[in-house]
Design a protein around this motif. Structure first.
Motif, PDB file in Angstrom:
ATOM      1  N   LEU A 234       8.295  12.125  26.243  1.00  0.00           N
ATOM      2  CA  LEU A 234       9.704  12.290  25.881  1.00  0.00           C
ATOM      3  C   LEU A 234      10.006  11.860  24.444  1.00  0.00           C
ATOM      4  O   LEU A 234      10.701  12.594  23.717  1.00  0.00           O
ATOM      5  N   PRO A 235       9.525  10.710  23.968  1.00  0.00           N
ATOM      6  CA  PRO A 235       9.771  10.376  22.556  1.00  0.00           C
ATOM      7  C   PRO A 235       9.121  11.363  21.588  1.00  0.00           C
ATOM      8  O   PRO A 235       9.676  11.653  20.526  1.00  0.00           O
ATOM      9  N   LEU A 236       7.943  11.882  21.963  1.00  0.00           N
ATOM     10  CA  LEU A 236       7.291  12.879  21.113  1.00  0.00           C
ATOM     11  C   LEU A 236       8.183  14.100  20.937  1.00  0.00           C
ATOM     12  O   LEU A 236       8.386  14.595  19.810  1.00  0.00           O
ATOM     13  N   LEU A 237       8.738  14.605  22.021  1.00  0.00           N
ATOM     14  CA  LEU A 237       9.604  15.780  21.935  1.00  0.00           C
ATOM     15  C   LEU A 237      10.890  15.468  21.167  1.00  0.00           C
ATOM     16  O   LEU A 237      11.359  16.289  20.384  1.00  0.00           O
ATOM     17  N   ALA A 238      11.451  14.276  21.396  1.00  0.00           N
ATOM     18  CA  ALA A 238      12.673  13.912  20.706  1.00  0.00           C
ATOM     19  C   ALA A 238      12.467  13.838  19.187  1.00  0.00           C
ATOM     20  O   ALA A 238      13.361  14.167  18.408  1.00  0.00           O
ATOM     21  N   ARG A 239      11.267  13.398  18.775  1.00  0.00           N
ATOM     22  CA  ARG A 239      10.979  13.293  17.342  1.00  0.00           C
ATOM     23  C   ARG A 239      10.763  14.631  16.668  1.00  0.00           C
ATOM     24  O   ARG A 239      11.049  14.801  15.486  1.00  0.00           O
ATOM     25  N   THR A 240      10.225  15.579  17.407  1.00  0.00           N
ATOM     26  CA  THR A 240       9.680  16.768  16.760  1.00  0.00           C
ATOM     27  C   THR A 240      10.481  18.038  16.953  1.00  0.00           C
ATOM     28  O   THR A 240      10.337  18.980  16.150  1.00  0.00           O
ATOM     29  N   LEU A 241      11.294  18.102  17.991  1.00  0.00           N
ATOM     30  CA  LEU A 241      12.004  19.355  18.273  1.00  0.00           C
ATOM     31  C   LEU A 241      13.424  19.305  17.746  1.00  0.00           C
ATOM     32  O   LEU A 241      14.136  18.317  17.887  1.00  0.00           O
TER      33      LEU A 241
END
Length: 244
Positions: A234-241
């Protein structure tokens, strides 16, 4: 959440599958999710619904569509030790038939489908996957660096991807390995190749897990491993999308 059956045109036919997305309309960042080698089933729908609940349009294709629509293989409700050999006997030929050429051809179709959906926000998407689906996710990101902003693979045979391919990545990546997924030497080599690619990345072994730890319908399931997977994804997606 809303679940919709989808049919994605490909070079070899039409891939069935489903999309999970938030209710209420609007546009949402896109995520392409590849199931594990057992294919689409209730536990995969649960993962996609959970992810969609955080504000994403999640496309889950049946990448075995060349062999028939979902369910390609009739699975037991619980894949335990006593049923696993028979299930593997059915799915392994499908996995072996899914060549890299097929993976890349289909990936182009899936990304094209996401880009055309009115519910999906403009811009790059993320790709995630489980088991062999994690390898498909990585191959998709390598082949489409301009369209993939993030890739996450869990208990996946990502060591099959060599340094030249990793060097083509531009996405931020996370790899969550089960204990025993790779030998220490193979994991060290993979991590060196990942570091040499010069991208934002994490590669970690989830303590106390075995292969398949995210799948609650198998003996391999580990609740702590699944929770850890969400704290990384979830943090990965929040950072990148990009959000609309």
């Amino acid at each position: 959440m809303s679940i919709k059956t989808v049919h994605v045109p490909t070079a070899d036919g039409v891939a069935d599958g489903f999309a999970a997305l938030p209710e209420g309309g609007g546009r949402h960042p896109g995520v392409l999710m590849y199931a594990d080698g057992f294919g689409i089933r209730p536990v995969v729908r649960e993962l996609a619904e959970e992810l969609a609940g955080h504000g994403y349009y999640v496309l889950v294709p049946n990448y075995f569509y060349r062999h028939g629509p979902t369910p390609v293989v009739e699975l037991p409700a619980y894949i335990g030790a006593e049923t696993r050999p028979a299930v593997f006997a059915q799915v392994m030929p499908l996995i072996k038939a899914h060549t890299t050429d097929r993976v890349l051809s289909d990936a182009e179709a899936y990304l094209r489908y996401l880009a055309a959906r009115p519910e999906v926000a403009a811009g790059p998407v993320a790709v995630t996957g489980y088991c062999v689906g994690g390898l498909l996710a990585l191959r998709t990101a390598v082949a489409h660096p301009d369209q993939v902003a993030a890739v996450a693979a869990f208990h996946a045979p990502v060591g099959a991807v060599g340094p030249d391919d990793l060097a083509r990545l531009t996405a931020e990546v996370h790899f969550g390995h089960a204990e025993g997924d790779m030998t220490p030497d193979a994991l060290a080599e993979f991590d060196r190749n990942l570091a040499a690619a010069g991208i934002a990345s994490t590669s970690e072994v989830y303590p106390g897990t075995v292969h398949g730890f995210t799948m609650s319908d198998t003996d391999s399931f580990d609740p702590a491993g699944l929770r850890r997977h969400w704290t990384r994804l979830l943090p990965l997606l929040a950072r990148t999308l990009r959000t609309p």
